[in-house]
Design an enzyme around this catalytic site. Structure first.
Site, PDB file in Angstrom:
ATOM      1  CB  CYS A 114      -0.951  -0.006   1.192  1.00  0.00           C
ATOM      2  SG  CYS A 114      -1.978  -1.492   1.274  1.00  0.00           S
ATOM      3  CG  HIS A 251      -3.203   3.061   2.027  1.00  0.00           C
ATOM      4  ND1 HIS A 251      -3.873   2.690   0.883  1.00  0.00           N
ATOM      5  CD2 HIS A 251      -3.290   2.001   2.891  1.00  0.00           C
ATOM      6  CE1 HIS A 251      -4.342   1.464   1.034  1.00  0.00           C
ATOM      7  NE2 HIS A 251      -4.001   1.026   2.234  1.00  0.00           N
ATOM      8  CG  ASN A 281      -7.074  -1.122   1.277  1.00  0.00           C
ATOM      9  OD1 ASN A 281      -6.268  -0.870   0.390  1.00  0.00           O
ATOM     10  ND2 ASN A 281      -6.700  -1.482   2.491  1.00  0.00           N
TER      11      ASN A 281
END
EC number: 2.3.1.180
Length: 327
Positions: A114, A251, A281
């Site tokens: 990520c 993020h 996500n």
């Protein structure tokens, strides 16, 4: 920070298929209220069966070209951040090179989960600043739906697919990059992983179905402890205060996690840009998606100072302060 590169273009792409919370209710024991309360997510985009990370990446670069209005033949480095490459090798970066017929370029994938997008930007800026390269294409692309366990109600509600691309070019007069801060905690790798060849990590047996495995509680604790400290260090390095930052783009892991990070860092939530509500996500893709969504809504202005912060599996993190100017 000595920088000689500037962000000159951005493009994104997400698949057409939508996986809503109501859809998930039909698949597992969950409901819309429970998901929204814990994650802030309502929808996520899912790639089709024959759609892979390279396909999404190419479409994101094509989208970038609609505003860039120049060809890419002089790109001399392609960096792709991904954890879901079509193949172990060749890389997605090489597939992009082939598709756009870029004649003389270095091309490679990097895996920083990520944090991959901020890693890619940092590496690209470093290559240009060193003088070895002049134009770097940084792409983040993920098809997490292909490695998500849809019987695990704690993880399958989180992940979505997409791609984002940014172009960096040499510009000594108006460089974008102001400061960076990074760190790694390999001891925490056991809390977020996907297996490949090995079946153990530090002598601990792993789940070996090649799907994403996450200890959400431990990852949450690490992120909400580590990222606020990283933000403080990043601002100190740049000799800035949070008041000097126009937008915080973390993020988009989970809205509740972002809210906790903002609270600990004294960042007003209205100064935060995310892609979490309708994209879920998307790992390395979440920051470029948030940037492009804000750009399309007219929120980003040339001259804005942005604080980007990627964090995730590894465990690893990297934050950047950049000036946004696509003029």
């Amino acid at each position: 920070m000595n920088s000689k590169s500037r962000i000159t273009a951005i493009g994104t792409h997400v698949p057409n298929q939508i996986l809503s919370n109501n859809d998930l209710e039909k698949m597992i024991d969950t409901n819309d209220e429970w998901i929204v309360q814990r994650t802030g997510m309502k929808e996520r985009r899912i790639a089709s069966e024959d759609e892979y990370s390279s396909n999404l990446a190419i479409k994101a670069v094509e989208n970038l070209c609609t505003t860039y209005k120049k060809n890419l033949e002089d790109v001399d480095c392609i960096i792709v951040a991904t954890t879901t490459a079509d193949y172990v090798f060749p890389s997605v970066a090489c597939q992009i090179q082939q598709y756009f017929n870029i004649p003389h370029t270095m091309a490679f994938d990097l895996n920083a989960t990520c944090a991959g997008f901020t890693y890619g930007l940092h590496v690209g800026n470093s290559l240009i600043t060193s003088g070895s390269h002049k134009k770097v294409l940084v792409v983040a692309t993920e098809t997490l739906s292909k490695v998500t366990d849809y019987t695990d109600r704690t993880t399958c509600i989180l992940f979505g697919d997409g791609a984002g691309a940014i172009l960096l070019e040499r510009d000594e007069n108006k460089p974008s990059f102001i400061a960076y801060h990074m760190g790694t905690n390999g001891h925490g790798g056991i809390h977020l992983y996907r297996t490949n060849l090995s079946t153990t990590m530090n002598d601990t047996p792993l789940q070996t179905n090649e799907k994403i495995v996450q200890n959400g509680r431990e990852v949450y604790k690490w992120a909400t402890r580590t990222v606020p400290v990283g933000i403080k260090e990043l601002l100190h390095t740049a000799n800035m205060k949070m008041d000097d930052i126009d937008w915080f783009i973390p993020h988009s892991a989970n809205l509740r996690m972002i809210e906790s990070i903002c609270e600990k860092s004294q960042i007003p939530i209205h100064k935060t840009l995310t892609s979490v509500e309708y994209m879920g996500n998307t790992s390395s893709v979440s920051i470029p998606l948030a940037l492009d969504l804000a750009r399309k809504k007219g929120k980003l202005n040339n001259g804005d100072t942005l604080l980007l912060y990627g964090f995730g599996g590894g465990l690893t993190h990297l934050g950047l302060i950049v000036e946004w100017d696509l003029s």
